[in-house]
Design a protein around this motif. Structure first.
Motif, PDB file in Angstrom:
ATOM      1  N   PRO A  20       0.803  -1.231   0.000  1.00  0.00           N
ATOM      2  CA  PRO A  20       0.000   0.000   0.000  1.00  0.00           C
ATOM      3  C   PRO A  20       0.833   1.277   0.000  1.00  0.00           C
ATOM      4  O   PRO A  20       0.385   2.311  -0.495  1.00  0.00           O
ATOM      5  N   VAL A  21       2.044   1.216   0.521  1.00  0.00           N
ATOM      6  CA  VAL A  21       2.929   2.391   0.526  1.00  0.00           C
ATOM      7  C   VAL A  21       3.206   2.851  -0.903  1.00  0.00           C
ATOM      8  O   VAL A  21       3.354   4.042  -1.174  1.00  0.00           O
ATOM      9  N   GLN A  22       3.243   1.912  -1.852  1.00  0.00           N
ATOM     10  CA  GLN A  22       3.544   2.231  -3.243  1.00  0.00           C
ATOM     11  C   GLN A  22       2.296   2.310  -4.127  1.00  0.00           C
ATOM     12  O   GLN A  22       2.400   2.592  -5.312  1.00  0.00           O
ATOM     13  N   GLY A  23       1.131   2.039  -3.552  1.00  0.00           N
ATOM     14  CA  GLY A  23      -0.091   1.869  -4.323  1.00  0.00           C
ATOM     15  C   GLY A  23      -0.488   3.010  -5.241  1.00  0.00           C
ATOM     16  O   GLY A  23      -1.056   2.774  -6.305  1.00  0.00           O
ATOM     17  N   THR A  24      -0.179   4.230  -4.883  1.00  0.00           N
ATOM     18  CA  THR A  24      -0.593   5.382  -5.702  1.00  0.00           C
ATOM     19  C   THR A  24       0.574   6.028  -6.449  1.00  0.00           C
ATOM     20  O   THR A  24       0.395   7.065  -7.077  1.00  0.00           O
ATOM     21  N   SER A  25       1.739   5.412  -6.395  1.00  0.00           N
ATOM     22  CA  SER A  25       2.939   6.007  -6.987  1.00  0.00           C
ATOM     23  C   SER A  25       2.970   5.846  -8.507  1.00  0.00           C
ATOM     24  O   SER A  25       3.008   4.737  -9.025  1.00  0.00           O
ATOM     25  N   GLU A  26       3.002   6.954  -9.214  1.00  0.00           N
ATOM     26  CA  GLU A  26       3.154   6.927 -10.677  1.00  0.00           C
ATOM     27  C   GLU A  26       4.552   6.459 -11.049  1.00  0.00           C
ATOM     28  O   GLU A  26       4.738   5.774 -12.052  1.00  0.00           O
ATOM     29  N   CYS A  27       5.528   6.814 -10.243  1.00  0.00           N
ATOM     30  CA  CYS A  27       6.908   6.390 -10.473  1.00  0.00           C
ATOM     31  C   CYS A  27       6.997   4.867 -10.422  1.00  0.00           C
ATOM     32  O   CYS A  27       7.597   4.244 -11.296  1.00  0.00           O
ATOM     33  N   VAL A  28       6.397   4.255  -9.419  1.00  0.00           N
ATOM     34  CA  VAL A  28       6.409   2.796  -9.281  1.00  0.00           C
ATOM     35  C   VAL A  28       5.706   2.151 -10.469  1.00  0.00           C
ATOM     36  O   VAL A  28       6.193   1.172 -11.033  1.00  0.00           O
ATOM     37  N   PRO A  51      19.162  -1.777  -9.092  1.00  0.00           N
ATOM     38  CA  PRO A  51      18.198  -1.651  -8.009  1.00  0.00           C
ATOM     39  C   PRO A  51      17.369  -0.370  -8.063  1.00  0.00           C
ATOM     40  O   PRO A  51      16.201  -0.369  -7.677  1.00  0.00           O
ATOM     41  N   GLU A  52      17.942   0.694  -8.571  1.00  0.00           N
ATOM     42  CA  GLU A  52      17.201   1.964  -8.651  1.00  0.00           C
ATOM     43  C   GLU A  52      16.048   1.896  -9.642  1.00  0.00           C
ATOM     44  O   GLU A  52      15.133   2.717  -9.600  1.00  0.00           O
ATOM     45  N   ASP A  53      16.061   0.905 -10.536  1.00  0.00           N
ATOM     46  CA  ASP A  53      15.013   0.748 -11.538  1.00  0.00           C
ATOM     47  C   ASP A  53      13.937  -0.253 -11.127  1.00  0.00           C
ATOM     48  O   ASP A  53      12.962  -0.438 -11.840  1.00  0.00           O
ATOM     49  N   VAL A  54      14.144  -0.929  -9.991  1.00  0.00           N
ATOM     50  CA  VAL A  54      13.202  -1.944  -9.525  1.00  0.00           C
ATOM     51  C   VAL A  54      12.384  -1.373  -8.375  1.00  0.00           C
ATOM     52  O   VAL A  54      12.955  -0.964  -7.364  1.00  0.00           O
ATOM     53  N   SER A  65      13.967   4.976  -5.012  1.00  0.00           N
ATOM     54  CA  SER A  65      14.329   6.143  -5.821  1.00  0.00           C
ATOM     55  C   SER A  65      13.087   6.951  -6.181  1.00  0.00           C
ATOM     56  O   SER A  65      13.195   8.097  -6.590  1.00  0.00           O
ATOM     57  N   CYS A  66      11.904   6.360  -6.029  1.00  0.00           N
ATOM     58  CA  CYS A  66      10.652   7.087  -6.250  1.00  0.00           C
ATOM     59  C   CYS A  66      10.378   7.974  -5.038  1.00  0.00           C
ATOM     60  O   CYS A  66      10.532   7.542  -3.894  1.00  0.00           O
ATOM     61  N   THR A  67       9.968   9.187  -5.306  1.00  0.00           N
ATOM     62  CA  THR A  67       9.730  10.130  -4.211  1.00  0.00           C
ATOM     63  C   THR A  67       8.251  10.338  -3.919  1.00  0.00           C
ATOM     64  O   THR A  67       7.909  11.142  -3.055  1.00  0.00           O
ATOM     65  N   ASP A  68       7.387   9.617  -4.618  1.00  0.00           N
ATOM     66  CA  ASP A  68       5.948   9.809  -4.416  1.00  0.00           C
ATOM     67  C   ASP A  68       5.276   8.645  -3.679  1.00  0.00           C
ATOM     68  O   ASP A  68       4.119   8.358  -3.876  1.00  0.00           O
TER      69      ASP A  68
END
Length: 104
Positions: A20-28, A51-54, A65-68
């Motif tokens: 859920p921490v990543q659920g709304t991330s466009e970057c993810v 790793p920065e791309d996964v 690396s995603c900030t959202d």
């Protein structure tokens, strides 16, 4: 507890992309799409991208690396096979690797 290896097997077991921490991330979402394209070509992910791309396996690599990401949600680390197999509850940090960095 040992250091978690950044490899294809652990990437495939990792549950971070469903957290859920990543659920709304466009970057993810963008990183997941790139990973799916690589996987459709039957290539070992860990040899093609870093790793920065996964969008996951932060216990092996580092902070996201995603900030959202939305850290107000509860993380799923305790449910993850990688977390369990590597006894990460006994290490530091004990979760939220995407925010706090890799397991030590």
């Amino acid at each position: 507890m040992g250091e978690v290896e950044f490899n294809n097997e652990n990437v495939m077991k990792c549950m971070c992309s469903g957290c859920p921490v990543q659920g709304t991330s466009e970057c993810v979402k963008g990183k997941l799409q790139k990973m799916q394209e690589i996987m459709s070509e039957d290539i070992d992910i860990a040899t093609v991208i870093g790793p920065e791309d996964v969008p996951g396996l932060y216990c092996a690599s580092s902070e996201a690396s995603c900030t959202d990401l939305y850290y107000h949600e509860e993380c799923k680390c305790a449910e993850c096979p990688v977390f369990k197999e590597n006894d990460l509850m006994s290490g530091k940090p004990a979760g939220y690797y995407c925010r706090d960095g890799k397991a030590l």
